[in-house]
Design an enzyme around this catalytic site. Structure first.
Site, PDB file in Angstrom:
ATOM      1  N   SER A 211      10.804   2.732   1.389  1.00  0.00           N
ATOM      2  CA  SER A 211       9.506   2.259   1.883  1.00  0.00           C
ATOM      3  C   SER A 211       9.583   0.873   2.507  1.00  0.00           C
ATOM      4  CB  SER A 211       8.520   2.218   0.717  1.00  0.00           C
ATOM      5  OG  SER A 211       8.995   1.292  -0.254  1.00  0.00           O
TER       6      SER A 211
ATOM      7  N   LEU B 206      -1.052  -7.062 -15.459  1.00  0.00           N
ATOM      8  CA  LEU B 206      -1.040  -8.362 -16.146  1.00  0.00           C
ATOM      9  C   LEU B 206      -1.444  -9.505 -15.223  1.00  0.00           C
ATOM     10  CD1 LEU B 206       2.330  -8.116 -18.143  1.00  0.00           C
ATOM     11  CD2 LEU B 206       0.033  -7.517 -18.934  1.00  0.00           C
ATOM     12  N   GLY B 207      -1.186  -9.351 -13.932  1.00  0.00           N
ATOM     13  CA  GLY B 207      -1.467 -10.435 -13.020  1.00  0.00           C
ATOM     14  C   GLY B 207      -0.868 -10.156 -11.652  1.00  0.00           C
TER      15      GLY B 207
ATOM     16  N   ARG C  43       9.380  -2.542 -10.591  1.00  0.00           N
ATOM     17  CA  ARG C  43      10.808  -2.388 -10.909  1.00  0.00           C
ATOM     18  C   ARG C  43      11.500  -1.485  -9.907  1.00  0.00           C
ATOM     19  NH1 ARG C  43      13.293  -3.374 -15.578  1.00  0.00           N
ATOM     20  NH2 ARG C  43      14.442  -1.440 -15.602  1.00  0.00           N
TER      21      ARG C  43
ATOM     22  N   GLY D 177       0.803  -1.234   0.000  1.00  0.00           N
ATOM     23  CA  GLY D 177       0.000   0.000   0.000  1.00  0.00           C
ATOM     24  C   GLY D 177       0.827   1.271   0.000  1.00  0.00           C
TER      25      GLY D 177
ATOM     26  N   TYR E 260      16.177  13.074  -5.427  1.00  0.00           N
ATOM     27  CA  TYR E 260      14.968  13.068  -4.602  1.00  0.00           C
ATOM     28  C   TYR E 260      14.519  14.499  -4.394  1.00  0.00           C
ATOM     29  CZ  TYR E 260      15.256   8.297  -2.775  1.00  0.00           C
ATOM     30  OH  TYR E 260      15.249   6.944  -2.614  1.00  0.00           O
TER      31      TYR E 260
ATOM     32  N   GLU F  11       9.901  -0.622   5.121  1.00  0.00           N
ATOM     33  CA  GLU F  11       9.183  -0.953   6.348  1.00  0.00           C
ATOM     34  C   GLU F  11       7.799  -1.537   6.023  1.00  0.00           C
ATOM     35  OE1 GLU F  11       9.049   2.572   8.606  1.00  0.00           O
ATOM     36  OE2 GLU F  11       8.863   1.535  10.522  1.00  0.00           O
TER      37      GLU F  11
END
Lengths: 565, 565
Positions: free
Chosen positions: A285, A352-353, A298, A219, A485, A287
């Site tokens: 991210s 795609l899946g 990717r 998420g 960044y 964690e």
């Protein structure tokens, strides 16, 4: 706004004690074999041993519970117990016990916010404290599908809270909607498969009943990838992979591990760590983000200088699509046998899946880690130094150049000092930097460094980098580009449509990057937010190739999140 | 048979003096830019400056002429002037002046051949010395197409020799056909585009007249990739990229070079070398194979431990397809914006289009190179040592473990010694290995090593590797697999269908590899020879994805070499 929270939450993983259990460790079974071949999966896996089916071994619980709301914020990044507040004295504090900053007073943050953002404690905007379930769109699910689903015994929920938690990632506009309004379209049902075979069943049912599936991992998307298309009229299934989170085997001979794709980064590294290994893949991210999410987007990690990006780490991928299961029949690190189909999967962003299992390279945990930093009089000198380090190909595991604004923000997060002596030393250091070296505190910038490896090599490596830094006047080459960044915050008081203003600024920045030959990199993907950008960057024929794959694999658009294309 | 020739030809590139000219060198134009962005191509390229159009600068001639027959063997690997013969004394000699072995007598080769292969000079099989053009299938080309082609002023030929030279690669059965028979189907016409725009024109004409195009680079294929499908009824065009062989620019700031895809490896490295750079990509075939071929086959090079494989080196690809030109709009080393379309191109083996230009990473030529070798009592100990080196992640630029049979073959290629003193030293060394250390000469094996980098680091690195080798008892992990080369030769005297026997053995070996979890790696691709293997390894859905891309990009199968799918 989201950025500041991310910076704080990123400072360290949680510290739950790991559940006790034994991993399947393979070793010595390929004694003397010259090629790195994979174990014959049949010998080590029991795909039918889903939790529902009663596994022989006790599965390891994830740090994040199935009911995410029990410990995560419903309208912001991270844990409920970890947030910035202002105490009675009007000083900022960071709550909780999870991070280094937790429980500490941050005496200069308030002043920084007032000065830099023009923000004031007088002007509070109070967001809704709780989700009002009556705001939530109803769940519309066909009874025939529910009957079929119940027959599989796979866990599911139609509760409002479960559905809202899976209706979004962490884009600014998504969090803003949670704080001030409600999404028009959210998933109708959340389903938690326990293993690869469960996913096969769910995808079969979705094809049978013509549903839309949106895979959900950690998420942490910041690309609108998880948003439901507002005009999707079919039932939307949020396929939550979080219960597929077991390390199925570790192969110590070939240094690979075979892992269910729903495992989140902190659980993966902690559990591998118990056996003495790591993957070295550390997106900011990690964690909360999942292995399957890294593959589907990717992902890049901050230590990629040593460990590589996700495409360098992955040895084998299993993905369930409406057309069937995609996987190679062998587990070798590289083939020259036509285009690599892993690259059709990596970056497919749930169109795609569902990625269900991944074999990934592992390494022994590095013997020695050392953090460091180097101060430069200004940003340009910092860039020059990093270019020279890149040219000499001695970049540490992680190297980040922090500009003056972020340096000042870092200082604003400084906790109250524990003793006068520390404060005195600190003052001396500041004096040394700003006066003795003659650096202007409003100009200087800092490179943060992380070295990893065996002790002797780390020390050699460190010396080499510091020797270069001592010169930092040389402007030279950058062999593989840099990842820039941007942390971006503004005070939206008095602006009638702050999201629109924010998005205008973000779009303008993106267009500037594109015009200057830059790209969108790192782990954030395209989602729906950056579709236009992708179309421009890969040309019509490139896009047509991606569409032809989509049409073959998923002709009825079951995986209908509408990312990418 | 082919393998032995390859081993010899691979021992060093030719030594033609480079043509004089000046490269476009870019530097400093991105001063202070934090990201590695590509130069704006328009500023540095003049795509219309084909050779035909009269380029401003004198193009550099390739080592291999347009008429390959002028210096290359018509029925074997490599140069006409470089071959094994037996002199009047019955001793083997290697002819010519190109290689270290050239002009030398190899006194023990004959005995080795007699002993190992049961071959005898009494039993010579004489192959045809020259191509008999009356054996060659006629060229059938539609006059309307020829008229259109002439209008483009692009060079072409319908001569038998040109066409036969491009009808094959270097599979054993292909060379056998040249020596004893003739191909049933060969290209009808050879066309030499001078630049990207020429290729666009040729592909347009092929679509208009419904022709079949088979791209031809260096002709080093060993996968039947260049063979014409026997039942192809359309005119077959061999699109020879060899005249698209210029380095268009070198960007010293970002360490990239933009190069036409027809350049062959030896020319590329020599020309970059004149400016102080290299790519580090060294497939064994680099003397003859082309940059475009490396991309189209997903090539690997022997120094990939340092420089990476072709997918790690390539920054940008331009490919002409029937659907249009495929290229990304930016030149950055990595994106996280959906699947990487470069991976649809790398490995496509001429089935989707023609690679015309490539931007590739370059590096300063390493300051220091050092070769070395380590002797082990047997193959198993050698494997154990290499595993330990891999585990400690200190593999040199190149490391190859040579088994006893190849070690003995290497000895058989030893030239006559120049003095008694050398012979004496040699004897001592042999005595040391076989007697003093107690190694059995029929068991021992050797690892050959190549270290590259700055001098101090090479010496440190060397010490580390030799320290490990000194122990060579530790059996541990191999992080990224090994590439196993098989050299395979047999004496076919008395066998009625030697090609069939050879192919049965090769197929059996391949099936054994597959059954043991291995893969086909390195630079050899799939072609037509290994289609079945690929189908088995990527599953129906994987194959279907590749087919869907083919159908979109080339619906009329203009690129009809029938490789891969």
């Amino acid at each position: 706004m989201a950025a500041a929270a991310e910076a704080a939450a990123g400072s360290g993983p949680g510290s739950q004690p790991p559940a006790q259990r034994r991993l399947r460790i393979l070793s010595g079974h390929l004694q003397g074999s010259p090629a790195s071949r994979a174990p014959e999966a049949e010998r080590f896996l029991s795909p039918s041993q889903c939790r529902a089916g009663g596994a022989a071994e006790q599965p390891v619980a994830s740090t994040i519970p199935k009911k995410r709301q029990e410990i995560l914020k419903w309208n912001g990044w991270g844990y409920n117990d970890s947030k910035f507040i202002f105490n009675k004295k009007g000083q900022a504090e960071f709550t909780g016990k999870r991070y280094r900053l937790s429980g500490m007073v941050l005496p200069v943050l308030k002043e920084w916010m007032e000065k830099t953002l023009g923000a004031s404690l007088e002007h509070k905007i109070t967001s809704r404290a709780f989700l009002n379930t009556s705001d939530v769109p109803p769940s519309i699910v066909n009874e025939e599908f529910l009957q079929d689903l119940r027959a599989t015994k796979i866990s599911y929920s139609q509760e409002a809270e479960d559905r809202v938690f899976r209706a979004h990632g962490h884009c600014l506009h998504e969090i803003f909607v949670l704080r001030e309004g409600m999404f028009k379209r959210i998933p109708d049902i959340v389903i938690w498969p326990g293993c690869h075979d469960d996913v096969v069943k769910i995808v079969e049912l979705a094809c049978k009943h013509n549903l839309c599936i949106i895979p959900f991992g950690g998420g942490t998307s910041v690309s609108s990838a998880l948003e439901c298309p507002a005009d999707e009229r079919r039932t939307i299934v949020s396929l939550d992979t979080s219960q597929m989170n077991q390390i199925l085997w570790i192969d110590e001979k070939n240094l690979t591990a075979h892992i269910e794709a729903g495992i989140i980064g902190q659980d993966l590294e902690r559990q591998l760590g118990e056996s003495g290994y790591c993957t070295g893949h550390e997106p900011d991210s990690m964690e909360f983000s999942s292995l399957g999410g890294w593959v589907a987007t990717r992902a890049s990690g901050m230590k990629k200088n040593i460990y590589g990006n996700i495409e360098d780490l992955v040895v084998h991928i299993k993905m369930v699509t409406p057309r069937g299961v995609i996987e190679k029949s062998c587990q070798v690190p590289r083939m020259s046998t036509g285009p690599d189909i892993h690259h059709f999967i990596m970056g497919s962003e749930g169109t795609l899946g569902v990625v269900t299992e991944v074999t990934i390279k592992i390494r022994p945990i590095p013997e020695y880690q050392k953090y460091g930093s180097v101060v430069f009089p200004n940003f340009e000198r910092g860039v020059a130094c990093l270019r020279e380090i890149a040219k000499q190909r001695c970049a540490p595991a992680s190297i980040r150049l922090v500009d003056n604004a972020q340096f000042q923000f870092g200082h604003a997060l400084k906790p109250q000092v524990a003793s006068i002596f520390t404060s005195f030393l600190d003052g001396l250091k500041k004096f040394y930097i700003t006066k003795f070296k003659g650096f202007d505190p409003n100009e200087l910038c800092v490179a943060t460094l992380l070295f990893e490896g065996d002790r002797e090599k780390v020390l050699q490596h460190e010396k080499q980098v510091y020797d270069i830094a001592a010169k930092f006047g040389v402007t030279q080459t950058y062999d593989a580009g840099a990842c820039v960044y941007f942390y971006f915050a503004f005070n939206y008081r008095g602006i009638s449509d702050p999201i629109h203003v924010y998005e205008q600024i973000e779009t303008a920045a993106r267009e500037e990057i594109l015009a200057n030959g830059g790209s969108l990199s790192h782990h954030h993907g395209v989602g729906k937010l950056r579709k236009q950008w992708m179309k421009e960057s890969i040309s019509d024929v490139g896009l047509g190739m991606l569409k032809s794959v989509k049409e073959y694999v998923d002709p009825n658009n079951i995986f209908g999140n509408r990312n990418l294309l």
